[in-house]
Design a protein around this motif. Structure first.
Motif, PDB file in Angstrom:
ATOM      1  N   LEU A   1     -10.175   1.857  -2.144  1.00 50.70           N
ATOM      2  CA  LEU A   1      -8.774   1.900  -1.714  1.00 50.70           C
ATOM      3  C   LEU A   1      -8.614   2.177  -0.224  1.00 50.70           C
ATOM      4  O   LEU A   1      -7.748   1.578   0.432  1.00 50.70           O
ATOM      5  CB  LEU A   1      -8.014   2.940  -2.544  1.00 50.70           C
ATOM      6  N   PRO A   2      -9.422   3.089   0.387  1.00 50.04           N
ATOM      7  CA  PRO A   2      -9.301   3.266   1.839  1.00 50.04           C
ATOM      8  C   PRO A   2      -9.564   1.997   2.637  1.00 50.04           C
ATOM      9  O   PRO A   2      -9.084   1.865   3.763  1.00 50.04           O
ATOM     10  CB  PRO A   2     -10.352   4.341   2.149  1.00 50.04           C
ATOM     11  N   ALA A   3     -10.343   1.059   2.065  1.00 49.75           N
ATOM     12  CA  ALA A   3     -10.559  -0.210   2.770  1.00 49.75           C
ATOM     13  C   ALA A   3      -9.244  -0.967   2.932  1.00 49.75           C
ATOM     14  O   ALA A   3      -9.033  -1.676   3.931  1.00 49.75           O
ATOM     15  CB  ALA A   3     -11.577  -1.063   2.022  1.00 49.75           C
TER      16      ALA A   3
ATOM     17  N   LEU B   1       8.822   9.434   1.445  1.00 47.58           N
ATOM     18  CA  LEU B   1       8.283   9.445   0.084  1.00 47.58           C
ATOM     19  C   LEU B   1       6.764   9.517   0.083  1.00 47.58           C
ATOM     20  O   LEU B   1       6.166  10.170  -0.788  1.00 47.58           O
ATOM     21  CB  LEU B   1       8.751   8.201  -0.671  1.00 47.58           C
ATOM     22  N   ALA B   2       6.112   8.883   1.052  1.00 44.28           N
ATOM     23  CA  ALA B   2       4.652   8.950   1.139  1.00 44.28           C
ATOM     24  C   ALA B   2       4.194  10.382   1.423  1.00 44.28           C
ATOM     25  O   ALA B   2       3.188  10.846   0.870  1.00 44.28           O
ATOM     26  CB  ALA B   2       4.140   7.997   2.206  1.00 44.28           C
TER      27      ALA B   2
ATOM     28  N   LEU C   1      -7.266  -2.329   6.338  1.00 47.68           N
ATOM     29  CA  LEU C   1      -6.611  -3.614   6.573  1.00 47.68           C
ATOM     30  C   LEU C   1      -5.210  -3.415   7.146  1.00 47.68           C
ATOM     31  O   LEU C   1      -4.738  -4.197   7.975  1.00 47.68           O
ATOM     32  CB  LEU C   1      -6.538  -4.422   5.283  1.00 47.68           C
ATOM     33  N   SER C   2      -4.542  -2.350   6.689  1.00 50.56           N
ATOM     34  CA  SER C   2      -3.241  -2.021   7.263  1.00 50.56           C
ATOM     35  C   SER C   2      -3.377  -1.699   8.750  1.00 50.56           C
ATOM     36  O   SER C   2      -2.556  -2.124   9.573  1.00 50.56           O
ATOM     37  CB  SER C   2      -2.632  -0.832   6.521  1.00 50.56           C
TER      38      SER C   2
ATOM     39  N   ILE D   1       0.831  -1.211   0.000  1.00 46.01           N
ATOM     40  CA  ILE D   1       0.000   0.000   0.000  1.00 46.01           C
ATOM     41  C   ILE D   1       0.861   1.254   0.000  1.00 46.01           C
ATOM     42  O   ILE D   1       0.616   2.207  -0.759  1.00 46.01           O
ATOM     43  CB  ILE D   1      -0.939   0.008   1.222  1.00 46.01           C
ATOM     44  N   LEU D   2       1.892   1.276   0.848  1.00 42.38           N
ATOM     45  CA  LEU D   2       2.769   2.449   0.894  1.00 42.38           C
ATOM     46  C   LEU D   2       3.494   2.646  -0.433  1.00 42.38           C
ATOM     47  O   LEU D   2       3.633   3.777  -0.913  1.00 42.38           O
ATOM     48  CB  LEU D   2       3.785   2.299   2.026  1.00 42.38           C
TER      49      LEU D   2
END
Length: 546
Positions: free
Chosen positions: A344-346, A305-306, A350-351, A213-214
């Motif tokens: 995508l926020p889902a 970077l994020a 999970l993260s 994800i990151l």
């Protein structure tokens, strides 16, 4: 490390083991209790607490244990509060770099302690080793902080809010989000209790998922920098180091900067996670020195970077007011408001779940360690592995504290309060741990030996940074004293109060109750069947038995 007071027993279970430390009472190879003193209560056998090798973590498991606690709510949520506090894009990015550097400083300190004292429990062992007088005071203070503030509330709340955001519901804090958060931590605790191997497997899988994800956010940020976004260019990198005031950001003074750094410390928190469970690592010295720097280095690069990615796609005012759902807003600005983008926020949720799994795994074992030592009321209950050969009771204690902290604050900016409350007392603890290492380095009588050496400037930097974080929150901010929805001094006062509760418990446990019941507290160091040095606190009657 120093010599024990009475007699020293060494272990040959692992080559290169340092000699035992200097302790308060005595070091034994069996359970004491015979002789002139009478031990109050039943002595529990060590093998009740053992884990077999199949349950122990190798380098990969340790890396993901650290990754899962580090990569949680923080990087997907706190960038908004960092920018809101500083009002500067460039300074915000520099603070994330500084946070990574301070994390490596702290990691070096913890590696030196961990390699010298390879026991589960983390800084509890380190404070016990250095601060021996008054007896057991450091232990009780840290136990109070770990039990009362070792919660998963922030990540559980973020899980609920990201789930609601993905479903198109309200963005503000609500009890609906908190209810979902309660379900999240309940699932994590039940899984670790009933199927511990599957709990470890799941947070390993989610550890990989978090990194993916990151990386996805980072590469989407590069695309946004190239112009591939659905909003106008926010031009956040023009005159990046200018300090501005706008809607919801800038003008907080030193108090705001300390809060920003506290939030960054929260985002990096987890680098010490493997030290809490050293007893469950295969070849702990080798595993720790490989896994911890690898995990921390990778996370630092991804965090910086994020943040670049967020600034590439989110206007300043929107970023400052986005609170927990920074990543969700980023996805919307880059990919649009389609069903796919909303899903995508889902994945971020999970993260968050992975973080809750990792935190509950580590903190429950720390709670269990306190129970095994006899430090807590009903210690036999909290220290047991029954009925599933897992720390079920200790997991329940973690769940209870998490749910109370999650539901207690009124609706509003609860997330920032939870983050600050979780992080703040650690600044005091870290300061004492760092100061203790300086003492060990320069006190020859300690005979301090470790497989890792931290240079003095690194220790001093870590010490001063934590002292700054401990003191500055008491200084009034330049603006509104209630800007976050609660008085600025609430979280530092509550944080210090928790540490003082530990001191009050120490008074009851070692002074008042023994005087009333006619016993004293005696600590014993034991070499268990696996060659690991552990501590047990015994209640010993103060009169002789015929």
């Amino acid at each position: 490390m120093g010599n024990s007071h009475d007699k020293t027993t060494t272990s040959n279970s692992e080559e290169g083991v340092a000699p035992l430390s200097k302790y308060d009472d005595k070091t034994v190879t069996h359970h004491a209790g015979s002789g002139k003193d009478e031990v109050v209560g039943e002595v529990q056998q060590e093998n009740v607490y053992e884990y077999d090798d199949s349950r122990k973590l190798g380098v990969t498991g340790a890396v993901f244990l650290i990754l899962n606690k580090m990569i949680g709510t923080g990087i997907f949520s706190t960038p908004s509060s960092i920018f809101a506090a500083t009002g500067s894009v460039g300074i915000s990015l520099m603070l994330w770099v500084i946070g990574g550097f301070l994390t490596f400083c702290g990691l070096s300190v913890w590696l030196e302690y961990g390699l010298a004292i390879p026991r589960s429990g983390g800084e509890k062992n380190y404070l016990e080793h250095v601060y021996r007088h008054p007896k057991y005071l450091a232990t009780c203070v840290l136990a109070s902080q770990m039990i009362l503030l070792g919660f998963s509330s922030g990540n559980s709340l973020a899980f609920g809010r990201y789930i609601l955001y993905a479903a198109g519901n309200e963005l503000k804090d609500s009890y609906k989000a908190r209810g979902i958060g309660v379900a999240c931590v309940t699932f994590a605790v039940v899984l670790h209790a009933a199927a511990p191997k599957w709990g470890v497997r799941l947070f390993n899988v989610l550890g990989v998922f978090k990194v993916v994800i990151l990386l996805f956010i980072v590469f989407a940020g590069f695309a946004a920098l190239a112009g591939h976004r659905l909003v106008p260019d926010p031009r956040n990198f023009d005159n990046a180091f200018a300090i501005e005031r706008g809607e919801g950001y800038g003008g907080g003074g030193a108090y705001a900067y300390s809060n920003a750094l506290l939030n960054i410390v929260y985002s990096y928190k987890g680098w010490e996670n493997a030290n809490y469970v050293l007893g469950e690592l295969k070849n702990p010295r080798r595993t720790l020195t490989i896994a911890a720097p690898l995990a921390v280095g990778g996370v630092t690069v991804l965090y910086v970077l994020a943040n670049v990615a967020y600034f590439a796609a989110i206007p300043k005012a929107d970023l400052a007011t986005s609170e927990v759902i920074v990543a969700g807003l980023f996805f919307k600005n880059v990919f649009g408001d389609t069903a796919g983008a909303r899903s995508l926020p889902a994945f971020v949720a999970l993260s968050n779940l992975g973080n809750v799994l990792a935190v509950s795994f580590a903190h429950a074992r720390l709670n269990q360690e306190l129970g095994k030592e006899g430090l807590l009321p009903l210690s036999r209950v909290w220290g047991s592995n029954r009925p599933f050969n897992s720390p079920t009771a200790a997991l329940f204690l973690h769940w209870l504290v998490t749910v109370i902290v999650l539901l207690a604050p009124p609706p509003g900016p609860a997330y920032n309060f939870i983050v600050n409350l979780y992080t703040y007392p650690g600044a005091w603890i870290n300061s004492f741990v760092a100061a203790g290492l300086i003492y060990l380095h320069y006190t020859k009588s300690e005979n301090w030996v470790s497989g890792w050496y931290t240079y003095l400037p690194i220790i001093v930097i870590f010490l001063l940074s934590n002292a700054f974080l401990a003191i500055v929150p008491f200084i009034p901010p330049d603006g509104d004293w209630n800007a976050d929805g609660y008085p600025y001094y609430v979280f530092p006062v509550v944080g210090v109060a928790v540490l003082l509760i530990g001191a009050a418990y120490w008074t009851l446990w070692t002074k008042i109750w023994p005087a009333i019941r006619g016993h004293k507290i005696v600590s014993e160091r034991i070499i268990d069947e696996q060659g690991v040095e552990v501590i047990r606190y015994r209640k010993v009657k103060t009169h002789h038995v015929n």
